[in-house]
Design a protein around this motif. Structure first.
Motif, PDB file in Angstrom:
ATOM      1  N   MET A 164       0.815  -1.215   0.000  1.00  0.00           N
ATOM      2  CA  MET A 164       0.000   0.000   0.000  1.00  0.00           C
ATOM      3  C   MET A 164       0.852   1.270   0.000  1.00  0.00           C
ATOM      4  SD  MET A 164      -2.969  -1.156  -0.306  1.00  0.00           S
ATOM      5  CE  MET A 164      -3.568  -2.845  -0.276  1.00  0.00           C
ATOM      6  N   GLY A 165       2.030   1.192   0.605  1.00  0.00           N
ATOM      7  CA  GLY A 165       2.917   2.351   0.579  1.00  0.00           C
ATOM      8  C   GLY A 165       3.345   2.687  -0.841  1.00  0.00           C
ATOM      9  N   PHE A 166       3.652   1.661  -1.623  1.00  0.00           N
ATOM     10  CA  PHE A 166       4.001   1.863  -3.031  1.00  0.00           C
ATOM     11  C   PHE A 166       2.827   2.462  -3.784  1.00  0.00           C
ATOM     12  CE2 PHE A 166       3.818   0.273  -7.398  1.00  0.00           C
ATOM     13  CZ  PHE A 166       5.051   0.684  -7.893  1.00  0.00           C
ATOM     14  N   ALA A 167       1.632   1.916  -3.559  1.00  0.00           N
ATOM     15  CA  ALA A 167       0.441   2.426  -4.244  1.00  0.00           C
ATOM     16  C   ALA A 167       0.210   3.895  -3.906  1.00  0.00           C
ATOM     17  CB  ALA A 167      -0.777   1.593  -3.864  1.00  0.00           C
ATOM     18  N   ARG A 168       0.363   4.231  -2.636  1.00  0.00           N
ATOM     19  CA  ARG A 168       0.139   5.618  -2.209  1.00  0.00           C
ATOM     20  C   ARG A 168       1.145   6.571  -2.853  1.00  0.00           C
ATOM     21  NH1 ARG A 168       0.749   4.748   2.708  1.00  0.00           N
ATOM     22  NH2 ARG A 168      -1.422   4.634   3.439  1.00  0.00           N
ATOM     23  N   GLU A 169       2.394   6.107  -2.955  1.00  0.00           N
ATOM     24  CA  GLU A 169       3.467   6.984  -3.427  1.00  0.00           C
ATOM     25  C   GLU A 169       3.528   7.094  -4.942  1.00  0.00           C
ATOM     26  OE1 GLU A 169       8.389   7.114  -3.355  1.00  0.00           O
ATOM     27  OE2 GLU A 169       7.302   5.774  -1.993  1.00  0.00           O
ATOM     28  N   VAL A 170       3.246   5.996  -5.640  1.00  0.00           N
ATOM     29  CA  VAL A 170       3.567   5.923  -7.064  1.00  0.00           C
ATOM     30  C   VAL A 170       2.334   5.943  -7.968  1.00  0.00           C
ATOM     31  CG1 VAL A 170       4.723   4.543  -8.844  1.00  0.00           C
ATOM     32  CG2 VAL A 170       5.706   4.702  -6.552  1.00  0.00           C
TER      33      VAL A 170
END
Length: 264
Positions: free
Chosen positions: A220-226
């Motif tokens: 989810m961190g990747f989704a939020r950032e990218v």
């Protein structure tokens, strides 16, 4: 017979356009009336519980699975079919294979050839499929291995690489075909936690360089950032989609809230 193209064509057409896509395996309807689009240079992240249809949808995009109904287009052209009048006819396997050259796919498992070194794995498809000379393919493969941080591992066999390194070789191998679209099917799910970051960093670099990407992920961190768009799927349907930060912070649907409460 001609490939159906999006009416306005060219750069204004979505890179991926799904129109009322459904997919059944026997009586099991895995995808139910999926409609979405991905613009050029965008990153779309698909999230949801196991069995929600995310991976099946990815496989339909490059015709590894046939859709049961609806249409899927990549870069303005129907995937896997030609339209004659109002009927769709499946393309010859050779023509489908040509379409797939433009779509890179990275799976959970790396599927590298164990008897080939990293550079040989990356060279193989351009030489065998595109007819690129071995010298030219090797030069390009070394560039790509450097891009994914593995310049010093070019002559290593997969058995002597970590899982994260093998997945980065797999990404370089997909990029060697110069795809216009990259599909990632949970590319970090088979990795030990400490190796996840090195693969996500490569994917962030691709996004920054403007690669159009669809990523099935639990990161989810990747989704939020990218990601430009986050799509939450459950039970074969798109439950909710929107700006990742908004969806993750303020999900509208109870099913989304319940899922995110378990993964955030």
């Amino acid at each position: 017979m001609t490939d159906r193209t999006i009416a306005d064509g060219g750069a204004s057409a979505p890179m991926v356009l799904a129109e009322h896509v459904s997919k059944s395996f026997g009586s099991n309807e895995v995808l139910k009336d999926i409609s979405l689009e991905v613009r050029r240079g965008e990153v779309l992240c698909l999230v949801g519980p196991s069995g929600s249809g995310k991976s099946t949808f990815l496989r339909c995009i490059n015709h590894l699975e046939r859709v049961s109904s609806g249409r899927l287009s990549v870069d303005g052209r129907l995937v896997g079919y030609r339209e004659v009048g109002d009927r769709l006819h499946e393309m010859h396997p050779k023509d489908i294979a040509k379409q797939r050259r433009d779509i890179g796919m990275v799976f959970q498992r790396f599927n590298l050839f164990p008897h080939m070194t990293a550079v040989e794995n990356v060279m193989e498809a351009p030489v065998q499929v595109k007819g690129v000379s071995r010298a030219q393919a090797k030069a390009r493969a070394l560039e790509l291995l450097a891009r994914v941080g593995l310049a010093d591992r070019a002559d290593y066999y997969p058995a002597h690489l970590s899982g994260g390194q093998q997945q980065r070789v797999a990404i370089a191998r997909a990029l060697a075909m110069d795809p216009k679209l990259m599909l990632f099917d949970e590319p970090t799910s088979a990795l030990d936690p400490e190796l996840v970051g090195e693969v996500l960093d490569v994917m962030k670099g691709l996004a920054k360089d403007g690669m159009t990407m669809i990523v099935v992920t639990h990161e989810m961190g990747f989704a939020r950032e990218v990601a430009d768009t986050l799509v939450f799927m459950d039970g074969g349907v798109v439950v909710e989609s929107g700006d990742p930060r908004e969806v993750l912070a303020n999900p509208r649907h109870e099913r989304t809230k319940a899922f995110l409460s378990k993964v955030l």
